[in-house]
Design a protein around this motif. Sequence first.
Motif, PDB file in Angstrom:
ATOM      1  N   ALA A 102       0.835  -1.212   0.000  1.00  0.00           N
ATOM      2  CA  ALA A 102       0.000   0.000   0.000  1.00  0.00           C
ATOM      3  C   ALA A 102       0.863   1.252   0.000  1.00  0.00           C
ATOM      4  O   ALA A 102       0.574   2.220  -0.715  1.00  0.00           O
ATOM      5  CB  ALA A 102      -0.936  -0.009   1.202  1.00  0.00           C
ATOM      6  N   VAL A 103       1.924   1.247   0.781  1.00  0.00           N
ATOM      7  CA  VAL A 103       2.829   2.400   0.833  1.00  0.00           C
ATOM      8  C   VAL A 103       3.519   2.589  -0.523  1.00  0.00           C
ATOM      9  O   VAL A 103       3.633   3.715  -1.011  1.00  0.00           O
ATOM     10  CB  VAL A 103       3.865   2.228   1.972  1.00  0.00           C
ATOM     11  N   SER A 104       3.935   1.497  -1.132  1.00  0.00           N
ATOM     12  CA  SER A 104       4.586   1.575  -2.444  1.00  0.00           C
ATOM     13  C   SER A 104       3.639   2.133  -3.495  1.00  0.00           C
ATOM     14  O   SER A 104       4.021   2.982  -4.300  1.00  0.00           O
ATOM     15  CB  SER A 104       5.073   0.193  -2.883  1.00  0.00           C
ATOM     16  N   LYS A 105       2.400   1.662  -3.488  1.00  0.00           N
ATOM     17  CA  LYS A 105       1.423   2.160  -4.455  1.00  0.00           C
ATOM     18  C   LYS A 105       1.138   3.638  -4.231  1.00  0.00           C
ATOM     19  O   LYS A 105       0.977   4.396  -5.188  1.00  0.00           O
ATOM     20  CB  LYS A 105       0.139   1.337  -4.374  1.00  0.00           C
ATOM     21  N   ILE A 110      -3.035   5.835 -15.846  1.00  0.00           N
ATOM     22  CA  ILE A 110      -2.206   4.870 -15.113  1.00  0.00           C
ATOM     23  C   ILE A 110      -2.290   5.172 -13.609  1.00  0.00           C
ATOM     24  O   ILE A 110      -2.499   4.267 -12.788  1.00  0.00           O
ATOM     25  CB  ILE A 110      -0.743   4.910 -15.582  1.00  0.00           C
ATOM     26  N   LYS A 111      -2.159   6.427 -13.241  1.00  0.00           N
ATOM     27  CA  LYS A 111      -2.229   6.817 -11.825  1.00  0.00           C
ATOM     28  C   LYS A 111      -3.556   6.402 -11.209  1.00  0.00           C
ATOM     29  O   LYS A 111      -3.597   5.840 -10.112  1.00  0.00           O
ATOM     30  CB  LYS A 111      -2.036   8.328 -11.668  1.00  0.00           C
ATOM     31  N   ASP A 112      -4.629   6.665 -11.926  1.00  0.00           N
ATOM     32  CA  ASP A 112      -5.961   6.326 -11.405  1.00  0.00           C
ATOM     33  C   ASP A 112      -6.176   4.815 -11.311  1.00  0.00           C
ATOM     34  O   ASP A 112      -7.024   4.362 -10.547  1.00  0.00           O
ATOM     35  CB  ASP A 112      -7.051   6.962 -12.273  1.00  0.00           C
ATOM     36  N   GLY A 113      -5.420   4.061 -12.083  1.00  0.00           N
ATOM     37  CA  GLY A 113      -5.550   2.602 -12.063  1.00  0.00           C
ATOM     38  C   GLY A 113      -4.770   1.931 -10.951  1.00  0.00           C
ATOM     39  O   GLY A 113      -4.952   0.736 -10.690  1.00  0.00           O
ATOM     40  N   ILE A 114      -3.908   2.664 -10.274  1.00  0.00           N
ATOM     41  CA  ILE A 114      -3.122   2.093  -9.175  1.00  0.00           C
ATOM     42  C   ILE A 114      -4.022   2.005  -7.954  1.00  0.00           C
ATOM     43  O   ILE A 114      -4.478   3.009  -7.439  1.00  0.00           O
ATOM     44  CB  ILE A 114      -1.871   2.932  -8.871  1.00  0.00           C
ATOM     45  N   LYS A 115      -4.279   0.798  -7.524  1.00  0.00           N
ATOM     46  CA  LYS A 115      -5.172   0.590  -6.368  1.00  0.00           C
ATOM     47  C   LYS A 115      -4.494  -0.252  -5.319  1.00  0.00           C
ATOM     48  O   LYS A 115      -3.694  -1.044  -5.517  1.00  0.00           O
ATOM     49  CB  LYS A 115      -6.460  -0.070  -6.812  1.00  0.00           C
TER      50      LYS A 115
END
Length: 117
Positions: free
Chosen positions: A15-18, A112-117
């Motif tokens: 989670a921190v990495s994302k 891409i940013k919005d797809g990082i979950k």
Amino acid sequence: MYQFSYAEIMEEGVAVSKDRERQVLERSIALLKAAMTSNGGNQSRQAIEAIYFTRRVWLRFIEDLGDPENQLEAELRANLISIAIWILKEVEKIRKRESSNFQGIIDITTIIKDGIK
């Protein structure tokens, strides 16, 4: 004192990495937007900063995606690498004054940013 399972610790690390990945992409987007509206065009200070920051981000993503220990599915990794290569080509065209496609890079990076979950 709290006891955490290995899975909880690993999940928190992911989670921190994302979150960091999202922050880096947000920074790249902000720099690209500033470059797009700057008076100096492709050769403004803002454009140069945006180009080099964005280039470093996507080169690092390619490096990470190419790592055999990356846990994303192979097809997704390949697709993201293809996107990264496109962005790097667009950034290079901007650097060479062959393009001013900041918005295209912003749009793809935002997806891409919005797809990082």
